[in-house]
Design a protein around this motif. Structure first.
Motif, short mmCIF file in Angstrom:
data_model
loop_
_atom_site.label_atom_id
_atom_site.label_comp_id
_atom_site.label_asym_id
_atom_site.label_seq_id
_atom_site.Cartn_x
_atom_site.Cartn_y
_atom_site.Cartn_z
N LEU A 262 2.17 1.72 -3.46
CA LEU A 262 1.42 2.43 -4.46
C LEU A 262 1.26 3.69 -4.31
N ARG B 58 -1.82 -2.45 -9.20
CA ARG B 58 -2.55 -1.28 -9.00
C ARG B 58 -4.08 -1.98 -8.89
N MET C 224 -4.68 -4.39 -5.89
CA MET C 224 -4.79 -3.63 -4.63
C MET C 224 -6.11 -3.08 -4.57
N SER C 225 -6.71 -2.86 -5.54
CA SER C 225 -7.83 -2.02 -5.78
C SER C 225 -9.33 -2.55 -5.17
N SER C 226 -9.13 -4.01 -5.06
CA SER C 226 -10.45 -4.70 -4.74
C SER C 226 -10.47 -4.89 -3.43
N GLU D 217 0.88 -1.28 -0.06
CA GLU D 217 -0.02 -0.06 0.06
C GLU D 217 0.80 1.35 0.04
#
Lengths: 237, 213
Positions: A99, A232, A235-237, A96
């Motif tokens: 990113l 990306r 991680m976005s889920s 995290e």
């Protein structure tokens, strides 16, 4: 004007600083978790040890198989180590932070993959002559084996990292990586083992090495972008 | 409104067919501390991940200094400090090594301040101890040391006080207040009763859920 160049200099400095800081961190991590470090190497060695026992200990037969066996073993042990590349960063939240950093993601990703390659792919390349000896690979084949692995294994790491990045959010990502990535590994395997075979029979291997180099250049340019995008998405889920 | 740091309009998020929040809107001015409240599972962490830009599963608009956040992503990341559910601390590295890598990730941070920051969070003498031999609270403190290093105006903190002792919480609250007084903003979730006497605004997510509208 000078102010601007100064800030550009500073930025360049911080970018190369970031690259080396990431490499340093990856080396520290892998040398403090030695099991992750030696696992792929032991696997590599085990394949070469078991193969003559399973097939036939006859030198002429083994010498014929050697290029393919060493390459397949190198490919599978790279694949085996890929799952861990982003897994621990994902679990402890470092990913995290990565990113959300204002620094370019592809640079950090490239540093991570290169550091990972130098403790797996490069180590495999250095170990390969030993396996060649165990499988009675003729001495003429050794340079071809080392060169093809040197050019081929970074491609395997870069492509494998795309799969690792895509599956990092899943609990059982390991199997999926193999399915995603194996088709992309096949060209590298074909050109790699062909290069060794050409070296053994005394044919020129420049063409194969050029193809492996071209694949590496392509992977080096495109894979970091694909890995960043895949991270990306994961991680976005 | 360019004088607002962060503006959220009409935010809608749904997870597993359950509406977490609907038509959520608020803005964060410089110097404000916003506490997001709500019961477990009300979507606090999801909201924090959306605000920080990690999650894109939402509908609605988020503006950073008056511009859509997607268009000014780089500026936003430079001005953001995000403290997530997981602390982002590597167990096999020492606190110093952890923070040094973090400093490389955020160019605004001066790596020379790391020792001072570790002293501030009470980890003096533990700089060279691998984090796996520190306690859970000490591990959180390693990550909280980033608050002392940061120069970013917006702090998004998800449960920053978990596993921190009373004295540590008081020190962090004082730090948040100081950050707000310097013109920074804080968005945080916590189940602690905040002892900050200052510009704290509360937003309750239970009232924004789709079921209650």
């Amino acid at each position: 004007m000078t102010m601007q160049t100064n800030s550009e200099d500073l930025q360049r400095q911080s970018l190369s600083g970031l690259f080396w800081a990431t490499c340093r961190r990856e080396y520290l991590l892998s040398f403090r978790r030695k099991s992750d470090l030696v696992n792929p190497l032991i696997f590599f060695l085990m394949v070469a040890t078991l193969f003559p026992l399973g097939v036939s200990p006859e030198p002429g037969f083994l010498a014929q198989l050697a290029p393919g066996v060493v390459w397949v073993a190198a490919l599978l042990s790279t694949l085996l180590s890929m799952d861990a590349l982003f897994r621990s960063d994902y679990e402890d939240g470092s990913l995290e932070q990565l990113l959300l950093s204002p620094q370019p993601l592809f640079l950090v990703v490239l540093a991570k993959v290169l550091a990972h390659w130098s403790v797996t792919g490069l180590a495999l390349t250095v170990m390969a002559p030993l396996l060649g000896l165990m499988l009675f690979l003729p001495a003429e084949g050794m340079p071809g084996l080392m060169l093809s692995l040197l050019l081929g294994t970074p491609t395997l790491s870069l492509v494998g990292a795309i799969g690792a990045a895509l599956t990092v959010g899943l609990r059982k990502g390991g199997v999926l990586i193999s399915l995603l990535v194996l088709p992309l590994y096949i060209p590298v395997l074909i050109f790699g083992s062909s290069a060794v075979q050409a070296a053994v029979t005394g044919l020129p291997l420049g063409g194969y090495l050029a193809l492996l180099g071209a694949l590496l250049a392509l992977a080096l340019g495109l894979a970091p972008l694909a890995i960043s995008a895949a991270l990306r998405i994961s991680m976005s889920s | 409104m360019p004088d607002q740091l962060l503006t959220v309009q009409n935010l809608f998020c749904e997870r597993d067919d359950r509406v977490l929040f609907n038509r959520l809107g608020f803005s964060v001015a410089p110097g404000e501390i916003i506490q997001i409240e709500g019961q477990n599972g009300s979507g606090k962490t999801t909201l924090m991940r959306i605000l920080s830009g990690l999650s894109r599963h939402y509908e609605g608009d988020i503006f950073w200094r008056g511009e859509p956040v997607e268009q000014v992503r780089d500026d936003f990341c430079r001005d953001l400090l995000y403290f997530g559910h997981q602390a982002g601390v590597k167990a096999v590295l020492t606190p110093q090594e952890n923070l040094r890598w973090y400093a490389a990730l955020s160019p605004a941070i001066n790596a020379a301040d790391i020792d001072h920051a570790l002293e501030q969070v009470g980890l003096r003498g533990f700089e060279d101890v691998p984090c796996h031999s520190l306690s859970a609270g000490q591990n959180r403190r390693v990550s909280l040391a980033r608050l002392y290093l940061s120069k970013a105006p917006l702090w998004i903190l998800d449960e920053p006080f978990t596993a921190i002792d009373k004295k540590g919480v008081a020190a962090k609250e004082a730090l948040l207040l100081r950050h707000a007084q310097r013109g920074g903003s804080v968005i945080l979730t916590t189940h602690h009763e905040l002892g900050i006497r200052g510009p704290v605004r509360k937003i309750n997510l239970d009232q924004c859920a789709g079921t209650s509208t």
